[in-house]
Motif scaffolding. Sequence first.
Motif, short mmCIF file in Angstrom:
data_model
loop_
_atom_site.label_atom_id
_atom_site.label_comp_id
_atom_site.label_asym_id
_atom_site.label_seq_id
_atom_site.Cartn_x
_atom_site.Cartn_y
_atom_site.Cartn_z
N GLU A 57 49.95 -56.42 57.71
CA GLU A 57 50.67 -55.79 58.83
C GLU A 57 51.98 -55.14 58.41
N ARG A 58 52.43 -55.37 57.16
CA ARG A 58 53.64 -54.71 56.67
C ARG A 58 53.41 -53.21 56.49
N TYR A 59 52.11 -52.79 56.44
CA TYR A 59 51.77 -51.40 56.17
C TYR A 59 51.21 -50.72 57.43
N ASN A 60 51.32 -49.43 57.41
CA ASN A 60 50.79 -48.61 58.50
C ASN A 60 49.84 -47.56 57.93
N VAL A 61 48.91 -47.09 58.76
CA VAL A 61 48.01 -46.02 58.35
C VAL A 61 48.82 -44.79 57.99
N GLY A 62 48.53 -44.24 56.82
CA GLY A 62 49.27 -43.07 56.35
C GLY A 62 50.31 -43.40 55.30
N ASP A 63 50.66 -44.69 55.18
CA ASP A 63 51.62 -45.09 54.14
C ASP A 63 51.04 -44.82 52.76
N LYS A 64 51.91 -44.35 51.87
CA LYS A 64 51.50 -44.14 50.48
C LYS A 64 52.09 -45.27 49.65
N ILE A 65 51.27 -45.89 48.85
CA ILE A 65 51.70 -47.03 48.03
C ILE A 65 51.12 -46.88 46.64
N ASP A 66 51.83 -47.49 45.69
CA ASP A 66 51.35 -47.49 44.31
C ASP A 66 50.61 -48.80 44.04
N ALA A 67 49.52 -48.67 43.26
CA ALA A 67 48.73 -49.86 42.91
C ALA A 67 48.18 -49.68 41.51
N ARG A 68 47.83 -50.77 40.91
CA ARG A 68 47.30 -50.75 39.54
C ARG A 68 45.77 -50.82 39.59
N VAL A 69 45.11 -50.02 38.77
CA VAL A 69 43.63 -50.06 38.67
C VAL A 69 43.25 -51.24 37.80
N THR A 70 42.57 -52.20 38.41
CA THR A 70 42.19 -53.40 37.66
C THR A 70 40.75 -53.34 37.14
N GLN A 71 39.91 -52.52 37.79
CA GLN A 71 38.51 -52.44 37.34
C GLN A 71 37.87 -51.16 37.87
N ILE A 72 37.01 -50.54 37.05
CA ILE A 72 36.24 -49.37 37.45
C ILE A 72 34.77 -49.65 37.16
N ASP A 73 33.93 -49.64 38.21
CA ASP A 73 32.49 -49.90 38.06
C ASP A 73 31.74 -48.64 38.49
N LYS A 74 31.31 -47.86 37.50
CA LYS A 74 30.63 -46.61 37.81
C LYS A 74 29.25 -46.86 38.41
N GLY A 75 28.64 -47.98 38.04
CA GLY A 75 27.31 -48.27 38.58
C GLY A 75 27.34 -48.46 40.08
N SER A 76 28.29 -49.26 40.54
CA SER A 76 28.41 -49.50 41.99
C SER A 76 29.42 -48.56 42.64
N ARG A 77 29.99 -47.66 41.83
CA ARG A 77 30.95 -46.66 42.30
C ARG A 77 32.09 -47.36 43.06
#
Length: 569
Positions: free
Chosen positions: A505-525
């Motif tokens: 609830e600290r966030y609202n729709v439209g907020d831009k935030i930075d996050a770290r990519v922890t995993q990429i699964d191309k099979g399951s996209r």
Amino acid sequence: MSQTAADPGLNPSTDDFEALLMESLETTNMTEGYVVKGTVTAIENDMAIVDVGLKTEGRVPLKEFAAPGQDHGLTVGGEVEVYLERVENALGEAVLSRDKARREEAWELLEKAFEANERVEGHIFGRVKGGFTVDLGGAVAFLPGSQVDIRPVRDITPLLNVPQPFQVLKMDRRRGNIVVSRRAVLEETRAEQRAELVENLKEGQVLEGVVKNITDYGAFVDLGGVDGLLHVTDIAWRRVNHPTDVLSIGQTVNVQVIKVNQETQRISLGMKQLEADPWEGVEAKYPVDLKIKGRVTNITDYGAFVELEPGVEGLVHVSEMSWTKKNVHPGKIVSTSQEVEVMVLEVDPVKRRISLGLKQCLDNPWSSFMVNFPQGTEVEGEIKNITEFGLFIGLDGDVDGMVHLSDLDWNRSGEDAIADYNKGDVVKAVVLDVDPEKERISLGIKQLGGDPFESVGDIRRNDIVTVTVTNVEENGLEVSVGDEEFSSYIRRSELSRDRSEQRPERYNVGDKIDARVTQIDKGSRRISLSIKAKEIAEEKEAVEQYGSTDSGASLGDILGAALKNKDGE
């Protein structure tokens, strides 16, 4: 003494007359109701004058002494037996009857024949309700209609007034009732002849016979006193729908004895056995994959029979009739007597079966579709059906293609995306795959637009990306990544390193935030994101560059120095 006086025969006394009278009464039975002997004294005006004794005469019609059209055979002075009904009538004459005399004689003979179970001779002379009348030498008997012949007789005229044997079935003299049967005599004679004929018959023997009766399952052929069954399947090598198509009653035919049962005296006959078997060498004549024309002879629920030549038929199973019409009755695809082109699929000469295909002589619509619409081609069609696993779309060539749930939308689940479509909607799709053997066409709707996952193709694991909040949920945030707004999700536990800050609830729709990519699964996209991992990585980096907490500096001092340095840069 004179001769007259001396001869008592010329001048009988009263005693002599009495003696003569008693002698006459003893020799003459004058009791009414009995048969007596008489002498024909004269024949005049179609009447015979008969003296039955004691000067008592009676008149008897000449017709009573002979059958119609025959001579009475009487002569003056000849003796006849007559029935005395009355000794004297009003005219003083005896009432006599030759018919009744004959009837009495006949009854006695019939009773003896009935007791001995012997046949009697008579002739049919009239028709009554339920049957016919038979003259048995003077006695009239009843012949029921069912006892005239072994089979029903339509016209009895040839049997009238013809002497023939009968069997007495029942007699009642008191009521004057006699029942006879001509059928019993015929059956007995027939049985004797049948036994003799059957005994002499041999399997394989060729005979000439006459068609006596025709039924739905075959025909009965008279072989000269014994009948044999010619089954419909043994009339000809070709299909015979009904015996009347080939045979008629009274027709003379040549038949072969197929089987003889001596116990039941049943005879099986065949006509086709006299002709060459068209199934001999059928494998060489009709090899597999041969295309040939034939005529439709019969249509059933499971397919159609096609005659390739007289006596040789093949079955086109309903599954081999059309590429696209799967649940249609064969009668809606072909009609009886229609000439069609078929392909030989299988030949079994032992079972006398040939499997044929109708659709194999037509272009495979799936093969044609694959040529006209290769993989990646955009097509358009009407939604024919909606199922739990996708959409079926009608395409060119009367074929259907299927859009699986997984190919409806890149981001939404198939269950959610399928709710946007209705039966009858015209939609566009992309051809993904065509399998002519399995008769399948795979389509995709989401492939009409670019894959948003491709927009994040440059992103690597551990990269810091800026995402936009698209939905705030109790368990986390739904966010979009990249230019194509690829959808991803940040779980609640990954919103912050600090547990107290792990609140969506600290966030609202439209907020831009930075996050770290922890995993990429191309099979399951899927791309897994974490704000918590980003904060931990930043802390680790700051500690490595600006000091250690072990030297006495607080974490706040280190992070402050790192941020100050970053701002200065």
